[in-house]
Write an enzyme that holds these catalytic residues in place. Structure first.
Site, PDB file in Angstrom:
ATOM      1  N   GLY A 137      43.601  47.328  41.453  1.00  0.00           N
ATOM      2  CA  GLY A 137      43.146  48.338  42.390  1.00  0.00           C
ATOM      3  C   GLY A 137      43.614  48.027  43.802  1.00  0.00           C
ATOM      4  O   GLY A 137      43.979  46.888  44.118  1.00  0.00           O
ATOM      5  N   CYS A 138      43.585  49.040  44.669  1.00  0.00           N
ATOM      6  CA  CYS A 138      44.110  48.868  46.025  1.00  0.00           C
ATOM      7  C   CYS A 138      43.262  47.883  46.826  1.00  0.00           C
ATOM      8  O   CYS A 138      43.794  46.923  47.405  1.00  0.00           O
ATOM      9  CB  CYS A 138      44.219  50.217  46.729  1.00  0.00           C
ATOM     10  SG  CYS A 138      42.729  51.223  46.682  1.00  0.00           S
ATOM     11  N   TYR A 139      41.953  48.101  46.876  1.00  0.00           N
ATOM     12  CA  TYR A 139      41.083  47.163  47.596  1.00  0.00           C
ATOM     13  C   TYR A 139      41.165  45.766  46.979  1.00  0.00           C
ATOM     14  O   TYR A 139      41.157  44.753  47.688  1.00  0.00           O
ATOM     15  CB  TYR A 139      39.627  47.619  47.544  1.00  0.00           C
ATOM     16  CG  TYR A 139      39.242  48.587  48.609  1.00  0.00           C
ATOM     17  CD1 TYR A 139      39.288  48.240  49.951  1.00  0.00           C
ATOM     18  CD2 TYR A 139      38.789  49.869  48.282  1.00  0.00           C
ATOM     19  CE1 TYR A 139      38.919  49.138  50.936  1.00  0.00           C
ATOM     20  CE2 TYR A 139      38.414  50.767  49.264  1.00  0.00           C
ATOM     21  CZ  TYR A 139      38.478  50.403  50.591  1.00  0.00           C
ATOM     22  OH  TYR A 139      38.106  51.285  51.571  1.00  0.00           O
ATOM     23  N   ALA A 140      41.222  45.719  45.633  1.00  0.00           N
ATOM     24  CA  ALA A 140      41.262  44.427  44.960  1.00  0.00           C
ATOM     25  C   ALA A 140      42.529  43.657  45.341  1.00  0.00           C
ATOM     26  O   ALA A 140      42.484  42.456  45.624  1.00  0.00           O
ATOM     27  CB  ALA A 140      41.182  44.638  43.449  1.00  0.00           C
ATOM     28  N   ALA A 184      44.327  43.845  48.116  1.00  0.00           N
ATOM     29  CA  ALA A 184      44.231  43.331  49.483  1.00  0.00           C
ATOM     30  C   ALA A 184      43.254  42.157  49.559  1.00  0.00           C
ATOM     31  O   ALA A 184      43.525  41.142  50.210  1.00  0.00           O
ATOM     32  CB  ALA A 184      43.799  44.459  50.429  1.00  0.00           C
TER      33      ALA A 184
END
Lengths: 343, 343, 343, 343
Positions: free
Chosen positions: D146-149, D151
């Site tokens: 995932g995107c947040y994951a 980063a």
């Protein structure tokens, strides 16, 4: 003066609350929504907490007339035409912000709105509420003008009434912020699609075109058509109109500015810009002002005009309150003295 | 092919780097800036870290000609005219992105740019680089067109060359994102002043007007003037042009689309929209495309056109790379196949 | 009540005009600017046309004291400390919006502002104007708090005064709109650099840190440090604060909300959000509200808080007017009843 | 290499097209959408005109496996888990961009996504595709993070693997642009509601929390919880992460930067910022970079980190292409050399 608002959860309805809360002579006594009754308005709109806590009520004409002195309709097109009859029968004051009572000639509403019109004799009972150009200040049923129509008509009124332009040469290039598209959900209003973007959305097809032509014919009956485009720009509020028209006689920028100043003398909400200065959108946001700049290009014989309003202010709720003031005999500025939100 | 860039720290210079880094046949060998030499470009522009780490060098014509095969000038107006002479003397290829070598008639540059022009015989050695309409593909000195000029000329070329319009009726309403105003600091580019705003900034006074008229005269020598306005909209990149012009003969939207498609046949970067569809700004951002939509209004006899480009792409660095491709005999699309950054 | 404003052309000064124009008991009698005297304020700020047309005057303490009952300083830091002495000598009321009279301990102003402090005995004559937590309502010299300081102190006051948190665990992650950076020109405020961007600008270095710690020590003298970061987000107005702190005892979200509601009982401008609801920035823009949401995470023992204010409203001019109301014995809300500008 | 994309009309699918069109070794041979088959992708997405004109096809596993060498799923959560079985049975390579094959422990997917998980033994066949920390480069079934994951994990990996932090003190304050919310329509993505706004949307409830903790446990098995908040900022693309964590030992900013540089040595897409410099969101937009800045505050013993990625690039399609490169044995950067779109 006690008022009710029908259709209070849309942007125009919320803006009516914003203005009326500052009006020293008006009290909002009931608010109505077909979709969310029972809840408090400030539960749904947290910006209103500690400010107004009326419950959302179902529409009920009898109760409104019992408790209020005037009703605002801030409903989408096609709603108020089904609801106003009891108020008209009872000679009860109405200010309608939708397009339902603006178009007086047969078939026009049908063609541009794609819906059945209210009966034309009922429509004709409504006064068109272009506040600076009102004919009958005593009218108690007001069809509040559309946002684009307001900006366009205030721009051309002095030119048309003074017969300064070639009538077949009017080109209006309008741009609107996204609140003009309403609260409804669509690809058009999706942030990711709209941000950093600009798009034409109704070229020659905007439903304000017949409204504008109808009013233009009041000032110059021989008018037949206008070129009218509308685009979306990535801002929340505001209409920015650029207009082009050929002069019908020898004229100068200075003379044009004089014509506008004279025409709008005493009209506090119309602010004509000095020579070589054009209004920026932001200088009217949050207010009821309409600012107009004008210049003449001798090389092309074209008069260019830049006009800005807040589509929710002068283009909707602000003008509606101004019409209430006219109807009630209050000073036109009452409750409308908010300074534009700059920056 | 080895190239140097002079004036690399402005937005057009940085965009040249962006395109050239993806060009399979071009290597950037030196970059020059008058203000910040010695530092690495990626220290000043952290987005370039790990991508390009050349030092910023002082301008030195000799060294550039020794190491490179072509020089780009991405300098503000008034700079390259002082620097190109040694390159011209040496018959060394130049692509100039500024306005310094575009205006060939006496006094025009002076009047619109407020500076002394380069000698006109030097100016005339430069080919005007409107890529889709180039006359001499072998030219080695290119005056890359202005951003507004590119959009306007690509819009009107098919209409003028096919004699479809009334020449005294051209009205161009241009809007630009803020990167068009450059990296310089001014109230105009302050976020707080520009965000949620729109403003006209040059009405009848934009320095691209004489450039456009000069090119229009190539296609229709009897043209005298255009009505041309420019506004700022709160986006970073992009030019959105709405144009209005009266047809000179009976025509339909369908016929107009055919005219455009035929005129730009084989020109991959010009994308004519289908009937009833108009381009959105965002569909070209980050690319070298120019998208055009056209419609005819029978009631007003007006042809309306909507044109979008990325001012830094097709309006500057993209077209410059396209001109390099033409000069070098590469396919026109080489290095320019980036997909627009949507959303 | 007659007031003067010194430093009227900055964003805080303009916002003072916006609020005071709606205040039923206050009249602005003179406005002062060091840079642009003689001109009318509405010539420079067209949004004020037809609203206020006072000329910009040079600063003159004598004249101000003759004509007014109170003076606002909305000047950048370092100015008012040079100008207030005659007013203090004459026991004339002052509300200072800058940081010049907030820091009472030796060397602190010097270290964080990089300038010489006003004499500390003069500084100590000023009451720190955190309106909801004022000690001496009769004070006539007010140091109006900074925007970040206001949001942070209102967030932590109930937690500190009720001894609910571990004092070495406070983390404040602040975000500000660009108007917080003032009208000055810099790369940081350039639209093209800021739009579609977010950046940390002062990590552990913001000049509001000592102001916050000083106030926190009033409530919990053993506090030594806070973790405080500030970022810029691409909006014009508003501070959005996310805070994290470890609970010092067993607690629930429900209990926390009760603590906040009790602490701010009767304080109309502080609006505590219901459970599971957090304030959005936009719900306070254009107003003097401070909205706070709070939740407790049992897994991590962390209390999270979200706080929003308008940096120019509650964070500057709004609170200054609130302090005027306190000083004058007016109701605290007088002139501050503007509904937030939503949408 | 021939590839197919299932779920091509969402933002991640479109971004896959953008990257793959620039990949010298990959050809897109079929694209699939459940909703709009038969149409050409460029009819629906005009930015793709002249670039790709494949028709949208119905999903058909057999046909995909016949024509392609690999399939991407860019579908919303809950779709690919129903579709992958035939590919797995046939040992056909898959890169799944959804959350369906990331969570390997029983009940977790159910709790955080509110849907039935794929069978856990199937899930466990997928390699978690955090590209810089991949365990098995030969894996042919990839669960793209995932995107947040992405980063968050890239931010904490060096700290966790080097045992530099107190494990119960991790606080992550994430902000995302609106494209992260997908193409779906909701109040949350309405321009008028989002523009000039910022709001917390999932406090302690984001579905990437278990994904992050699962990966963190690989590096430090004793981890139990993190404090994780997510807000929306008014930009189209990008994740801006501010993280706070207490150091477990004496350390300096300089040492921390060394730790990060060493950990990511040779990893071209991770760019560690110099001391006292923090990444801006814009410096990675349109690219596969992840930029990290770090600083240590001795007073509070807190390490602060700022991390930026493009949620559609490194946070989705860019990393997916990077995983394809790893699987195919291509250089990791192939097709990913686009320069970030600055400005």
């Amino acid at each position: 003066m006690k008022v009710s608002i029908v259709g209070v959860t849309g942007y125009s309805g919320l803006e009516l609350i914003r203005y009326l809360r500052q009006h020293p002579k008006v009290e909002i006594v009931s608010i109505h929504s077909h979709s969310m009754h029972k809840k408090s308005i400030s539960d749904i709109n947290p910006h209103l907490k500690n400010i107004i806590s009326l419950p959302l009520e179902e529409f009920n004409a009898e109760k409104i007339m019992e408790g209020s002195d005037l009703v605002f309709f801030a409903t989408p097109s096609g709603i108020s035409k089904e609801l106003v009859q009891p108020f008209v029968t009872a000679e009860f004051p109405i200010i309608d912000l939708s397009g339902d009572f603006r178009l007086t000639s047969g078939g026009t509403y049908e063609r541009w709105y794609g819906k059945t019109s209210a009966p034309l004799d009922l429509v004709k009972k409504f006064e068109y509420g272009l506040a600076e150009c009102r004919k009958n200040p005593k009218a108690i049923w007001i069809a509040n003008p559309g946002c684009y129509a307001t900006a366009t008509e205030l721009t051309f009124a002095p030119l048309l009434e003074n017969k300064l332009i070639q009538l077949d040469s009017m080109i209006i290039d309008g741009k609107s912020g996204l609140s003009g598209a309403g609260k409804g959900l669509s690809q058009t209003t999706h942030f990711t699609e709209t941000n950093e973007n600009m798009s034409v959305y109704k070229l020659n097809q905007h439903q304000h075109i017949p409204e504008i032509i109808q009013q233009f014919k009041v000032w110059a009956p021989e008018i037949e058509a206008i070129q009218f485009s509308t685009s979306l720009i990535p801002v929340t509020r505001g209409i920015f109109l650029t207009s082009y028209v050929k002069a019908s006689q020898s004229i100068s920028t200075e003379q044009l500015i004089d014509v506008f100043k004279k025409y709008y003398q005493g009209k506090k909400f119309i602010r004509i810009q000095p020579e070589n200065q054009f209004p920026e959108l932001k200088q009217v946001v949050g207010s009821n002002y309409c600012d107009i700049g004008v210049t003449y290009n001798q090389t092309t014989n074209i008069i260019s005009l830049v006009t800005v309003i807040d589509n929710l202010g002068k283009g909707a709720a602000g003008q509606a309150v101004q019409n209430l003031n006219i109807m009630a005999g209050f000073p036109e500025e009452l409750g409308l003295n908010a300074v534009p939100l700059y920056p």
